[in-house]
Design an enzyme around this catalytic site. Structure first.
Site, short mmCIF file in Angstrom:
data_model
loop_
_atom_site.label_atom_id
_atom_site.label_comp_id
_atom_site.label_asym_id
_atom_site.label_seq_id
_atom_site.Cartn_x
_atom_site.Cartn_y
_atom_site.Cartn_z
N CYS A 56 0.83 -1.20 0.00
CA CYS A 56 0.00 0.00 0.00
C CYS A 56 0.87 1.26 0.00
O CYS A 56 1.80 1.39 -0.80
CB CYS A 56 -0.94 -0.09 1.20
SG CYS A 56 -2.32 1.06 1.24
N THR A 57 0.62 2.18 0.90
CA THR A 57 1.36 3.44 0.91
C THR A 57 2.74 3.33 1.53
O THR A 57 3.45 4.33 1.65
CB THR A 57 0.56 4.54 1.64
OG1 THR A 57 0.23 4.10 2.95
CG2 THR A 57 -0.71 4.88 0.86
#
Length: 199
Positions: free
Chosen positions: A110-111
């Site tokens: 993800c981030t």
């Protein structure tokens, strides 16, 4: 607990990490460790070894501190709101760059890709992240080549995955890459991961 394996995987945890970004890969990798003849070590660690509070309130107590984790074969870097502060922390980014030098395979969920980009690890490379974070990724490093379709992007020594649940897919890919496709299939069956959303 260490198995004495030469294959060691570390999952970095921090305040504001997205819960499934951490525990999805952890579930895959620890199931693998329990059933593989390779007996990989899978450990969690935080900057100081103290517990962390994840994005939705789950408290986690890691196995180790950064200074105690030792050499890794694979680093797993989760995402979550906590990545924004870490992507601006020059001391932390220096640590990420140092880990890249000593760790053959660096991965993000993800981030987590935002931190890898801020550390310069994704410059000019294909990568993915959460579908709502592509603009942030481009703002950090416009040379990154975003793949907006892939669940994960394997670019050799760096693997990035898309948002949240995609970390499970990426971790299964790690098992296939580090051991075999058949073992990855065993893990998938073992954790009964067979996505077929009802809506």
């Amino acid at each position: 607990m260490s198995t004495g394996s030469a294959l060691r995987v570390g999952i970095f945890v921090f305040d504001g990490a997205e819960e499934l970004d951490v525990v999805g890969p952890y579930e895959v990798l620890t199931w693998w460790a329990a059933h593989s003849d390779l007996h990989p070590d899978v450990v969690t660690f935080s900057a100081d070894g103290n517990g962390v509070r994840c994005a939705k309130g789950l408290n986690l107590v890691p196995d180790l501190a950064v200074e105690d984790v030792g050499p890794l074969h694979v680093l797993v870097y989760p995402g979550g709101q906590g990545t924004r502060a870490l992507a601006r922390d020059s001391e932390h980014l220096a640590w990420v760059r140092a880990m890249r030098v000593s760790t053959p395979l660096v991965t993000s969920v993800c981030t987590g890709a935002l931190v890898l980009a801020a550390a310069g690890l994704l410059a000019g490379r294909p990568a993915t992240t959460h579908r709502d974070a592509y603009d942030e990724l481009a703002g950090i490093d416009p040379s990154v080549l975003p793949d907006t379709e892939a669940r994960f992007v394997d670019d050799g020594d760096v693997i990035t995955s898309a948002g949240v649940s995609a970390g499970i897919d990426m971790a299964l890919h790690l098992v296939a890459r580090l051991e075999s496709v058949e073992m990855a299939r065993r893990v998938r069956r073992g954790i009964q991961y067979d996505p077929a959303p009802p809506v």
